[in-house]
Motif scaffolding. Structure first.
Motif, mmCIF file in Angstrom:
data_model
loop_
_atom_site.group_PDB
_atom_site.id
_atom_site.type_symbol
_atom_site.label_atom_id
_atom_site.label_comp_id
_atom_site.label_asym_id
_atom_site.label_seq_id
_atom_site.Cartn_x
_atom_site.Cartn_y
_atom_site.Cartn_z
ATOM 1 N N GLU A 129 -11.417 -3.885 47.368
ATOM 2 C CA GLU A 129 -11.682 -3.710 48.804
ATOM 3 C C GLU A 129 -13.047 -3.829 49.253
ATOM 4 O O GLU A 129 -13.331 -4.429 50.421
ATOM 5 C CB GLU A 129 -11.195 -2.049 49.424
ATOM 6 C CG GLU A 129 -9.904 -1.715 49.046
ATOM 7 C CD GLU A 129 -9.560 -0.060 49.218
ATOM 8 O OE1 GLU A 129 -10.622 0.502 48.816
ATOM 9 O OE2 GLU A 129 -8.345 0.362 49.295
ATOM 10 N N GLN A 130 -13.855 -3.597 48.315
ATOM 11 C CA GLN A 130 -15.424 -3.958 48.702
ATOM 12 C C GLN A 130 -15.633 -5.261 48.679
ATOM 13 O O GLN A 130 -16.303 -5.699 49.895
ATOM 14 C CB GLN A 130 -16.194 -3.037 47.713
ATOM 15 C CG GLN A 130 -16.096 -1.577 47.712
ATOM 16 C CD GLN A 130 -16.957 -0.913 46.462
ATOM 17 O OE1 GLN A 130 -16.968 -1.607 45.550
ATOM 18 N NE2 GLN A 130 -17.154 0.288 46.607
ATOM 19 N N SER A 132 -13.480 -7.611 49.475
ATOM 20 C CA SER A 132 -12.902 -8.312 50.670
ATOM 21 C C SER A 132 -13.534 -7.903 51.839
ATOM 22 O O SER A 132 -13.851 -8.986 52.588
ATOM 23 C CB SER A 132 -11.307 -7.476 50.655
ATOM 24 O OG SER A 132 -10.499 -7.932 49.575
ATOM 25 N N ASP A 133 -14.094 -6.772 52.049
ATOM 26 C CA ASP A 133 -14.829 -6.492 53.210
ATOM 27 C C ASP A 133 -16.188 -7.480 53.197
ATOM 28 O O ASP A 133 -16.374 -8.007 54.205
ATOM 29 C CB ASP A 133 -15.233 -4.970 52.905
ATOM 30 C CG ASP A 133 -14.237 -4.077 53.573
ATOM 31 O OD1 ASP A 133 -13.232 -4.644 54.073
ATOM 32 O OD2 ASP A 133 -14.311 -2.892 53.202
ATOM 33 N N THR A 134 -16.808 -7.478 52.176
ATOM 34 C CA THR A 134 -17.861 -8.446 52.189
ATOM 35 C C THR A 134 -17.824 -9.929 52.314
ATOM 36 O O THR A 134 -18.555 -10.632 53.053
ATOM 37 C CB THR A 134 -18.816 -8.295 50.794
ATOM 38 O OG1 THR A 134 -19.043 -6.882 50.245
ATOM 39 C CG2 THR A 134 -20.010 -9.074 50.515
ATOM 40 N N HIS A 361 -6.032 -6.418 53.354
ATOM 41 C CA HIS A 361 -7.453 -6.320 54.099
ATOM 42 C C HIS A 361 -7.556 -7.464 55.144
ATOM 43 O O HIS A 361 -8.379 -7.421 56.183
ATOM 44 C CB HIS A 361 -8.671 -6.254 53.151
ATOM 45 C CG HIS A 361 -9.202 -5.035 52.888
ATOM 46 N ND1 HIS A 361 -8.425 -4.044 52.326
ATOM 47 C CD2 HIS A 361 -10.217 -4.445 52.914
ATOM 48 C CE1 HIS A 361 -9.316 -3.107 52.231
ATOM 49 N NE2 HIS A 361 -10.317 -3.100 52.676
ATOM 50 N N ALA A 365 -7.849 -7.029 59.161
ATOM 51 C CA ALA A 365 -9.252 -7.459 59.821
ATOM 52 C C ALA A 365 -9.017 -8.581 61.216
ATOM 53 O O ALA A 365 -9.853 -8.337 61.758
ATOM 54 C CB ALA A 365 -10.410 -8.010 58.726
#
Length: 402
Positions: A129-130, A132-134, A361, A365
């Motif tokens: 998750e981290q 993917s967000d970055t 994700h 997004a």
């Protein structure tokens, strides 16, 4: 079906798996192969490297579950193959579970399974998750991206490097070497780059152990030496970066191009896991692999497989074997894309989790993204083993980047 008392010999004509035409439309090629040759197809992996491609589901399962007659050790075969051969790095002997049989396979498999199984699934999901967000943040304001190079590949690379305790600089060298090997272009150089980078990683984790797969392998009772350690890492990177990249990108492509499937997904009628299973069944990222090297000629259903010649399982063709009839449904997960038998993928649940989390994700997004080109204009990278896009360009509205 050929009578068991009639032994067929390999015909002179061979199908080339390395050409762009095959990469562009392999399923049509499999259909033609089936009509002409049946479940065993004479192929060339690259010019001058013959093999038998297994495209029958039942025959593939028997072979994969028969390590005595179909061992994975290629050492006799590779004596006649020059080191410059572009597919040799993907096929040659390495002291690891993938290319070993008997007690050696058991030892390597035990060490790898122990190191992989110690991964905490909740921590892994948080990591993905981290990452993917970055990764999404890096292109979100651009209103377009190549999801292959800007999302799927960075996800696989960054997550696997974190799991292996590999610093970015070493990871980039490893990824560069692995890409050359999979591509079959300058593969000998890629093998050298890869070997040096994983040796550096082993040295680092000797000096600075941590909570990572590399450190757990070093501490395992199997007492792997540095050469063996390097080859375990080569296998993990090979299985982790390229196939995972292709699984993510191929699944995203399926969602973007299949209107009914996409609608069901957004309406909650289907899950990303179901999308993954559909792709794994119909168009797996590692299409042809699971190689064995029979030490003696073997008769399977009346077809004589030559000694010391590669037997390659076509997971893509076997999953779609018409002989399966109504059993060919993605929901039952009976596909061979993770292999089966003693060499089945030990990281299956982890790969599912990484791909599912990354795709979820992305869809959350950028819910309005669409292909930036017509599906038929997308290019597949040639090569006998993978099912890989050259690029996956998408567009998304400016409102999605706010």
């Amino acid at each position: 079906m050929t009578s068991p008392t009639t032994i067929e010999t390999v015909p002179e004509r061979r199908i080339a798996l390395y050409e762009a035409e095959f990469a562009a439309d392999p399923h049509t090629a499999y259909t033609r192969m089936r009509a002409e040759f049946g479940p065993f197809v004479p192929v060339d992996l690259v010019p001058g490297v013959p093999a038998t491609l297994v495209i029958g589901y039942a025959q593939a399962r028997r072979i994969l579950n028969d390590p005595l007659r179909f061992p994975a050790d290629p050492r006799v075969w590779q004596q006649s193959v020059p080191e410059s051969c572009p597919v040799r790095p993907m096929m040659e002997h390495r002291p690891n579970a993938l290319r070993s049989s008997g007690p050696a396979h058991t030892r390597y498999r035990s060490a790898n399974s122990s190191a992989i199984n110690a991964i905490d699934q909740h921590e892994l999901r948080t990591l993905v998750e981290q990452v993917s967000d970055t990764t999404i943040a890096e292109f979100r304001d651009a209103e377009g991206a190549d999801l292959l190079t800007q999302y799927a590949w960075p996800i696989a690379f960054r997550v696997l490097s974190a799991l292996l305790g590999c610093p970015d600089e070493m990871g980039r060298r490893i990824a560069d070497g692995m890409a050359k090997i999979f591509e079959g272009v300058d593969a000998e150089s890629g093998n050298q780059i890869l070997s040096q980078a994983v040796a550096d990683l082993v040295d680092l984790r000797h000096r600075q152990p941590g909570n990572d797969i590399t450190s757990r392998l070093l501490a395992h009772d199997a007492a792997l030496d540095d050469v063996e350690m390097a080859h375990q890492l080569v296998t993990l990177y090979g299985a982790g970066i390229e196939p995972l990249t292709n699984l993510i990108s191929n699944t995203v492509l399926k969602v973007l191009t299949d209107d009914q499937f996409s609608g069901d997904l957004h309406a909650g009628g289907a899950s990303v896991r179901e999308a993954l299973d559909t792709v794994l069944y119909t168009d797996p990222p590692l299409a042809n692999y699971c190689i064995s090297y029979p030490p003696h000629p073997v008769d399977v259903d009346g077809f004589l497989l030559p000694a010391h010649q590669p037997v390659v399982i076509s997971m893509a063709a076997c999953n779609n074997d018409p002989a399966l009839g109504d059993q060919r449904t993605a929901s039952n997960r009976a596909h061979l894309s993770w292999s089966t038998g003693p060499h089945a993928c030990p990281a299956r649940p982890h790969a599912y989790l990484i791909a599912e989390t990354a795709i979820t994700h992305l869809l959350d997004a950028l819910p309005e993204m669409d292909l930036a080109t017509a599906p038929e204009e997308l290019v597949r990278r040639p090569g006998p083993f993978h099912r890989a896009l050259a690029a996956l360009p998408v567009l998304f509205p400016a409102s999605a980047s706010v």
